[in-house]
Design an enzyme around this catalytic site. Sequence first.
Site, mmCIF file in Angstrom:
data_model
loop_
_atom_site.group_PDB
_atom_site.id
_atom_site.type_symbol
_atom_site.label_atom_id
_atom_site.label_comp_id
_atom_site.label_asym_id
_atom_site.label_seq_id
_atom_site.Cartn_x
_atom_site.Cartn_y
_atom_site.Cartn_z
ATOM 1 N N ASP A 1 -3.353 -10.992 7.820
ATOM 2 C CA ASP A 1 -2.558 -9.856 8.284
ATOM 3 C C ASP A 1 -1.854 -10.177 9.606
ATOM 4 O O ASP A 1 -0.953 -9.450 10.026
ATOM 5 C CB ASP A 1 -3.457 -8.627 8.488
ATOM 6 C CG ASP A 1 -3.391 -7.651 7.311
ATOM 7 O OD1 ASP A 1 -2.377 -7.670 6.592
ATOM 8 O OD2 ASP A 1 -4.351 -6.877 7.146
ATOM 9 N N GLN B 1 -8.482 -3.453 4.758
ATOM 10 C CA GLN B 1 -7.455 -2.439 4.532
ATOM 11 C C GLN B 1 -7.568 -1.292 5.547
ATOM 12 O O GLN B 1 -8.643 -0.730 5.734
ATOM 13 C CB GLN B 1 -7.580 -1.900 3.090
ATOM 14 C CG GLN B 1 -6.526 -0.899 2.704
ATOM 15 C CD GLN B 1 -5.119 -1.504 2.658
ATOM 16 O OE1 GLN B 1 -4.916 -2.601 2.165
ATOM 17 N NE2 GLN B 1 -4.154 -0.773 3.192
ATOM 18 N N LYS C 1 -2.438 -5.290 -4.410
ATOM 19 C CA LYS C 1 -2.675 -6.595 -3.767
ATOM 20 C C LYS C 1 -3.567 -7.462 -4.652
ATOM 21 O O LYS C 1 -3.325 -8.659 -4.811
ATOM 22 C CB LYS C 1 -3.317 -6.406 -2.383
ATOM 23 C CG LYS C 1 -2.349 -5.843 -1.360
ATOM 24 C CD LYS C 1 -3.033 -5.441 -0.052
ATOM 25 C CE LYS C 1 -2.021 -4.757 0.871
ATOM 26 N NZ LYS C 1 -2.619 -4.279 2.127
#
Length: 312
Positions: A128, A102, A58
């Site tokens: 997200d 994460q 990422k």
Amino acid sequence: MGEVQTARLIDGTAIAAEIRAAAIPAVQAFTNAAGRPPGLGIVLVGENPASEVYVRNKVKAGADAGLWVDLQRLPAGATLDELLRLVDMLNRSERHDGILVQSPLPDAMGRGASQRVFDAIDPDKDVDGFHPVNVGKLVQGRAHLKPCTPSGIIEMLDRSGIEIGGRHAVVIGRSEIVGKPMAMLLLQRDATVTVCHSKTPGLPSVAARGDILVAAIGRPGFVTREFVKAGATVIDVGTTPVRDRATVERLFAEGSARREAFAKRGSIVVGDVHPSVADVAGALTPVPGGVGPLTIALLLKNTLAAAEARRR
Ligand code: NAP
């Protein structure tokens, strides 16, 4: 013997590269107008090896696209309060347009820690798409920031010329991050959607009704030929690291590239779909190189969208 059909492989790496390339001019335009690049804060707690790999990918993809990516690490022993304070700092920051924490968090943070963190992220920075406000908007079909994996799958279907409207889509898995939002997005695109899970009786025959079958389970090779309607599009979301030889030998033929990769590295990432499904499906996403790269491409798109919305 009937003729063996071989499914068309959907190249997620290539599709993701197209999406990332298309985002670059918009990232540059934002940077010129704002005097700074779109900013993404990524929080990694502890040293989970799979998370390290995801985060590294990422960070690299973001930097390659021209984003400012700020990786914030906390030690495995960090408390939930420490993590929430870091999220609060990122919420207040002018330079961070997107925030991603994460998963998974260390078990020691306690049950429900992930939800508390999702709840704490500013919904306008929630790249997200897991904040309850964004989940609610998703259900109502007016989400601005949608979860990256399922929206990447929709992009993948569109760009591969696979019709969604009017088709029967079956989703196996009902997690908050993949299964449920996937079902919502397919429904919004006029699919007839069936959601299955561990308590679904007669799962193979239910799955085999799908023109589109999405497997988001986390069990290597679980979806075998009997789950798949002839000619169906099969999307394999599963990514399970496998280290035991017996599982690899059960799934992959001698001399195959996957067996060779395992012999070289001692571990490979395996999807939920059994390789023999390629003989039945019409189109199939590989693991690796299928859904995973799309998830990252959509994260970049969401960060850019969050940055543009914050400037307006
Ligand atoms: P999860 O939260 O563990 O959910 C798994 C789902 O599968 C649950 O709904 C569970 O049902 C269902 N399930 C488990 N065993 C089953 C069985 N025997 N029969 C039917 N359903 C069963 O997992 P997740 O976070 O959604 O992730 C799923 C997989 O996708 C994992 O391998 C993960 O690593 C991968 N993933 C990949 C990406 C990517 O970018 N490629 C992104 C996210 C996740 P119940 O609800 O009844 O327990």
